[in-house]
Write a protein that holds these residues in place. Structure first.
Motif, PDB file in Angstrom:
ATOM      1  N   LEU A  95     -17.700 -13.757  -8.309  1.00 52.02           N
ATOM      2  CA  LEU A  95     -17.707 -14.501  -9.484  1.00 52.02           C
ATOM      3  C   LEU A  95     -17.908 -15.818  -9.081  1.00 52.02           C
ATOM      4  CD1 LEU A  95     -17.294 -14.904 -12.649  1.00 52.02           C
ATOM      5  CD2 LEU A  95     -14.603 -14.976 -12.201  1.00 52.02           C
ATOM      6  N   ALA A  96     -17.476 -16.265  -8.011  1.00 53.35           N
ATOM      7  CA  ALA A  96     -17.790 -17.505  -7.574  1.00 53.35           C
ATOM      8  C   ALA A  96     -19.274 -18.150  -7.380  1.00 53.35           C
ATOM      9  CB  ALA A  96     -17.087 -17.913  -6.188  1.00 53.35           C
ATOM     10  N   ASP A  97     -19.990 -17.049  -6.779  1.00 55.89           N
ATOM     11  CA  ASP A  97     -21.560 -17.015  -6.877  1.00 55.89           C
ATOM     12  C   ASP A  97     -21.907 -17.191  -8.221  1.00 55.89           C
ATOM     13  OD1 ASP A  97     -21.450 -16.489  -3.751  1.00 55.89           O
ATOM     14  OD2 ASP A  97     -21.743 -14.304  -4.279  1.00 55.89           O
ATOM     15  N   ALA A 106     -24.442 -14.611 -17.152  1.00 60.03           N
ATOM     16  CA  ALA A 106     -23.787 -13.789 -16.259  1.00 60.03           C
ATOM     17  C   ALA A 106     -22.463 -14.419 -15.823  1.00 60.03           C
ATOM     18  CB  ALA A 106     -24.806 -14.034 -15.010  1.00 60.03           C
ATOM     19  N   VAL A 107     -22.367 -15.666 -15.995  1.00 64.47           N
ATOM     20  CA  VAL A 107     -21.139 -16.191 -15.931  1.00 64.47           C
ATOM     21  C   VAL A 107     -19.846 -15.594 -17.011  1.00 64.47           C
ATOM     22  CG1 VAL A 107     -19.308 -18.403 -16.178  1.00 64.47           C
ATOM     23  CG2 VAL A 107     -21.481 -18.326 -14.762  1.00 64.47           C
ATOM     24  N   ARG A 108     -20.235 -15.602 -18.052  1.00 62.43           N
ATOM     25  CA  ARG A 108     -19.442 -15.114 -19.367  1.00 62.43           C
ATOM     26  C   ARG A 108     -19.138 -13.648 -18.827  1.00 62.43           C
ATOM     27  NH1 ARG A 108     -19.886 -12.323 -24.109  1.00 62.43           N
ATOM     28  NH2 ARG A 108     -18.397 -12.800 -25.451  1.00 62.43           N
ATOM     29  N   ALA A 109     -20.171 -12.888 -18.841  1.00 55.60           N
ATOM     30  CA  ALA A 109     -19.975 -11.373 -18.457  1.00 55.60           C
ATOM     31  C   ALA A 109     -18.798 -11.237 -17.380  1.00 55.60           C
ATOM     32  CB  ALA A 109     -21.196 -10.670 -18.295  1.00 55.60           C
ATOM     33  N   GLY A 110     -19.186 -11.938 -16.323  1.00 53.37           N
ATOM     34  CA  GLY A 110     -18.465 -11.714 -15.139  1.00 53.37           C
ATOM     35  C   GLY A 110     -17.061 -12.231 -15.212  1.00 53.37           C
ATOM     36  N   LEU A 111     -16.676 -13.397 -15.907  1.00 56.54           N
ATOM     37  CA  LEU A 111     -15.322 -13.943 -16.200  1.00 56.54           C
ATOM     38  C   LEU A 111     -14.640 -12.907 -17.115  1.00 56.54           C
ATOM     39  CD1 LEU A 111     -13.675 -16.279 -15.675  1.00 56.54           C
ATOM     40  CD2 LEU A 111     -14.373 -17.209 -18.040  1.00 56.54           C
ATOM     41  N   LEU A 112     -15.224 -12.159 -18.097  1.00 57.90           N
ATOM     42  CA  LEU A 112     -14.615 -11.612 -18.969  1.00 57.90           C
ATOM     43  C   LEU A 112     -14.208 -10.069 -18.131  1.00 57.90           C
ATOM     44  CD1 LEU A 112     -16.218 -12.154 -22.322  1.00 57.90           C
ATOM     45  CD2 LEU A 112     -14.173 -12.988 -21.583  1.00 57.90           C
ATOM     46  N   ALA A 113     -15.393  -9.599 -17.202  1.00 57.61           N
ATOM     47  CA  ALA A 113     -14.864  -8.262 -16.581  1.00 57.61           C
ATOM     48  C   ALA A 113     -13.792  -8.676 -15.552  1.00 57.61           C
ATOM     49  CB  ALA A 113     -16.299  -8.079 -15.854  1.00 57.61           C
ATOM     50  N   TRP A 114     -13.779  -9.784 -14.860  1.00 60.70           N
ATOM     51  CA  TRP A 114     -12.699 -10.045 -14.040  1.00 60.70           C
ATOM     52  C   TRP A 114     -11.348 -10.052 -14.888  1.00 60.70           C
ATOM     53  CZ3 TRP A 114     -10.086 -14.951 -14.529  1.00 60.70           C
ATOM     54  CH2 TRP A 114      -9.046 -15.063 -13.603  1.00 60.70           C
TER      55      TRP A 114
END
Length: 363
Positions: A95-97, A106-114
């Motif tokens: 997620l940092a990447d 991609a940030v929004r999708a990754g943040l919500l998956a996290w």
């Protein structure tokens, strides 16, 4: 290298080759090694120091639960350097990447998956507390794991003398307020967490979120985990200014999952009270840890760029926490830190996350 790999070869019954150092930390060495059949494994060897071995105990127990993280292939507590061997999850971005990249979707999708992944882990782990405690006892070393240590009370005790050393008068009632907050609901709403759930301690894989780094795992208040969504990333280096609507969306994703096990957290009054308490706990923690390091401003990470500085991060946390006026002594403490310490620093505010502030080409 041979000191690390030879015991692993014996435990796995296969030769290892081509070790690649993945960086690790001051506490451990992390290698990616190739096995004789062509697969790769991750080997994590811990320094045999009492504090470091707390991390070994926690990670061995947490991964042995099998609720999250990579599959644990071997635990070698009696190796020259106590070692864990894990299945390799590959080289997917963290997620940092994504946050430091240039793709806001991609940030929004990754943040919500996290956030969803942490919520599901929390909800699915509540009934595993006794099994986790037995695993901790199996791999126990001289000192308790960090999650069992009294770090919240220790932080509260350390804060007043730290303020006095900085030339500040401790507001009356601060100690009583922090004592009332306690563990921010850890006795009523505990759940398992990897502990250091920062953006670089997970992988966004094609199969979804995969959490890594369980050195500080354990059971804590769900609010302390949820606060990572709102603050964001309470104890991490990868902190920039996250848009409030995105932070709230991530928090909602976590809350939706955890409510399945703790239904009364659907009540806004209960949830908001717990979240405010968690914000106090984490702000005290970051102040105690970083204020002594702020004599000379420094980047929050040794190599990653861009990154905020110690002073920027402290100022950001204090400014956000100053609005917690239901705790007047704590809010007054934040005001003192802002007006007497941060004002003298006169550092620029934390910018937004690079991926969320990058100029998008016109279509």
């Amino acid at each position: 290298m041979e000191t690390i790999t030879r015991p692993v070869e014996h435990a796995l019954g296969t030769l290892l080759s081509d070790p690649v150092d993945l960086g690790g930390s001051r506490r451990s060495t992390v290698l990616r090694c190739r096995t004789a059949d062509g697969d790769t494994v991750i080997v994590k060897a811990f320094d045999p120091e009492p504090d470091t071995l707390r991390g070994f105990t926690a990670e061995a127990a947490g991964l042995s639960l099998g609720l999250a993280g990579p599959e644990l292939l071997a635990v070698l507590p009696h190796a020259p350097r106590p070692t864990l061997v894990m299945r390799d999850l590959g080289t997917a971005p963290t997620l940092a990447d994504l946050l430091l990249g240039d793709d806001p979707e991609a940030v929004r999708a990754g943040l919500l998956a996290w956030a969803r992944g942490l919520g599901r882990l929390g909800a699915g782990s509540v009934d595993s507390r006794e099994r986790f405690d037995r695993l901790v006892a199996r791999y126990a070393t001289e000192r308790p794991i960090w999650a069992e240590a009294s770090w919240i009370a220790d932080d509260a005790e350390r804060l007043p003398p730290l303020l006095e050393a900085a030339g500040l008068t401790v507001p009356a009632g601060l100690a009583d307020e922090l004592a009332r907050i306690g563990t921010a609901g850890g006795d009523r709403y505990p759940a398992f967490t990897p502990g250091d759930t920062c953006p670089d301690n997970n992988l966004i894989t094609p199969d979804g979120l995969r959490l890594i780094d369980f050195e500080t795992c354990g059971y804590q208040s769900v609010f302390l985990t949820a606060a990572y969504c709102r603050m964001p990333f309470s104890t991490c280096w990868c902190v920039f200014d996250l848009p409030e609507d995105l932070a709230r969306e991530a928090e909602h994703a976590y809350r939706t999952e955890i409510v399945g096990h703790y239904p009364d957290l659907a009540q806004d009054a209960v949830w908001e009270a717990g979240m405010r308490q968690a914000a106090v706990v984490w702000t005290v923690d970051i102040t105690v840890r970083l204020l002594p390091l702020s004599v000379e401003d420094r980047p929050m990470h040794r190599t990653r760029r861009p990154v905020g500085t110690v002073r920027q991060l402290l100022t950001h946390r204090w400014r956000k926490a100053a609005g917690l006026t239901e705790y007047p002594a704590f809010a007054a403490t934040m005001d003192l830190l802002l007006t007497r310490i941060a004002a003298a620093w006169d550092n620029p505010p934390l910018p937004g996350y690079p991926a969320l502030t990058v100029a998008r080409p016109e279509r």
